[in-house]
Design an enzyme around this catalytic site. Structure first.
Site, short mmCIF file in Angstrom:
data_model
loop_
_atom_site.label_atom_id
_atom_site.label_comp_id
_atom_site.label_asym_id
_atom_site.label_seq_id
_atom_site.Cartn_x
_atom_site.Cartn_y
_atom_site.Cartn_z
N LYS A 153 83.70 120.15 56.16
CA LYS A 153 83.35 118.74 56.08
C LYS A 153 84.57 117.86 55.83
O LYS A 153 85.49 118.23 55.11
CB LYS A 153 82.32 118.51 54.97
CG LYS A 153 80.96 119.09 55.27
CD LYS A 153 79.94 118.66 54.24
CE LYS A 153 80.29 119.11 52.85
NZ LYS A 153 79.23 118.74 51.88
N LYS A 165 79.84 129.76 45.57
CA LYS A 165 79.51 128.43 45.06
C LYS A 165 79.30 128.45 43.55
O LYS A 165 79.70 127.53 42.85
CB LYS A 165 78.26 127.90 45.77
CG LYS A 165 78.52 127.51 47.21
CD LYS A 165 77.26 127.07 47.92
CE LYS A 165 77.56 126.70 49.37
NZ LYS A 165 76.35 126.33 50.12
N LYS A 218 88.75 127.76 57.01
CA LYS A 218 87.91 127.26 58.09
C LYS A 218 87.78 125.73 58.04
O LYS A 218 87.72 125.15 56.95
CB LYS A 218 86.52 127.89 57.98
CG LYS A 218 85.60 127.63 59.14
CD LYS A 218 84.30 128.37 58.98
CE LYS A 218 83.48 127.82 57.85
NZ LYS A 218 82.09 128.34 57.84
#
Length: 343
Positions: free
Chosen positions: A208, A119, A205
């Protein structure tokens, strides 16, 4: 049955990957109602709302997402007669134990945590400097979540393996310094459906919906939307329905999804669609997913119409969780040398 603990963060709507990789397994691991394991709360599940604050958040949205996720978990089959469900911030021991464990965890091991590195790397040095302390430190909060309940097993997706290893390391270190205090947990992983991939980008993967709306199947998607997303999923060259993650990632992902929602093995799916075209296969996957999610979708809307029932359930869960967590916090505080509060 060993005590099991797991948590899920209220950010965005629940998608098929969440459901297959974690929530369905939670439901399956609940002990029988009325059993000694059920009475002793051997299955503990938590909406980890404090973890949702590590990145910028909207307060009203956090409140709504927390309630919606709790409702979804009940709709999915978490039964108060068989398991404990609560919201993390409702039990203050989570935050208190985190400070104690912060003083045992090392800067170096937190800096090596994959999710923090990923991140912060997206935004370079400037992003690293502006990242919240919570983003850096939340793995210790996750360790507290686990250790507070003497959990022996933590059912997680593969991407959470590193966090359970950190919990083990900190528990062992604390026990070595201050005496036998914490149960050392181990991670457990589902055999099928642990890592559902994006329908449009099968090399990553499912996540959201705002990151890849057409590649993500939401549990609350209408049947027509699910059908459209699966039928437009990326496939591969050729027409053979065969599982090969390297050569045929798109088809392999659909095979795994179909197997997870029907209970079939990969080999059984391959046999069922041997000699059949992609179009027929996709249609079958879409139909199977729609039927698999239909009961959860229906139950969710029934519960959402009666929010008082969810509030009652969460209040009962918080009281029971607090009764379990407070003695562990007291045990850890005493072992670390904190003066007990006079009564």
């Amino acid at each position: 049955m060993a005590r099991v603990f797991s948590g899920i963060k209220p950010t965005g709507e629940m998608h098929l990957g969440n459901y297959l990789g974690a929530v369905r397994r939670w439901v399956d691991t609940q002990p029988p109602a009325g059993s000694a394991e059920a009475r002793d709360h051997h299955a503990i599940f938590c909406v980890v709302d404090l973890h949702a604050m590590t990145l910028p958040w909207d307060p009203a949205e956090l409140t709504q997402s927390t309630r919606q996720l709790a409702t979804m978990l009940v709709a999915a089959g978490l039964d108060e007669a068989r398991s404990l469900l609560f919201v993390q911030s409702h039990v203050r021991a989570h935050a208190e134990l985190t400070w104690v464990l912060n003083c045992v965890a090392s800067f170096g091991e937190l800096r090596r945590m994959t999710q923090f590195k990923d991140k912060s790397a997206k935004h370079g040095e400037a992003g690293l400097e502006s990242a919240s302390v919570g983003l850096f430190d939340y793995p210790v909060l996750m360790v507290s979540d686990i250790l507070l309940y003497d959990a022996a097993e933590v059912p997680v997706g593969d991407d959470q393996r590193q966090h359970v290893e950190l919990a083990r390391d900190i528990a062992i270190r604390f026990n070595g310094r201050f005496g036998d205090t914490f149960v050392v947990p181990k991670a457990t992983f589902p055999a099928v459906g642990a890592r559902v991939m994006d329908l449009q980008h099968p090399d990553r993967k499912m996540s959201k919906s705002d990151e890849s709306p057409q590649g993500t199947i939401l549990v609350l998607d209408p049947p027509k939307t699910i059908d459209k997303k699966i039928k437009s999923a990326v496939t591969d060259s050729g027409s053979e329905v065969r599982h090969d993650r390297d050569a045929k990632p798109g088809v392999s992902n659909l095979i795994e999804i179909y197997g997870a929602v029907t209970g079939l093995s990969i080999a059984e799916v391959e046999r069922e669609f041997d000699g059949k075209q992609y179009g027929l296969f996709k249609a079958a996957v879409a139909e199977a997913v729609v039927e698999f999610l239909r009961p959860v979708n229906t139950r969710f809307h029934e519960l959402a119409a009666n929010p008082d029932e969810i509030d009652r359930r969460l209040a009962v869960g918080a009281d029971a969780a607090e009764a379990l967590a407070e003695p562990v916090l007291a045990r850890a505080s005493l072992a670390a040398g904190l003066l007990p509060r006079p009564r």
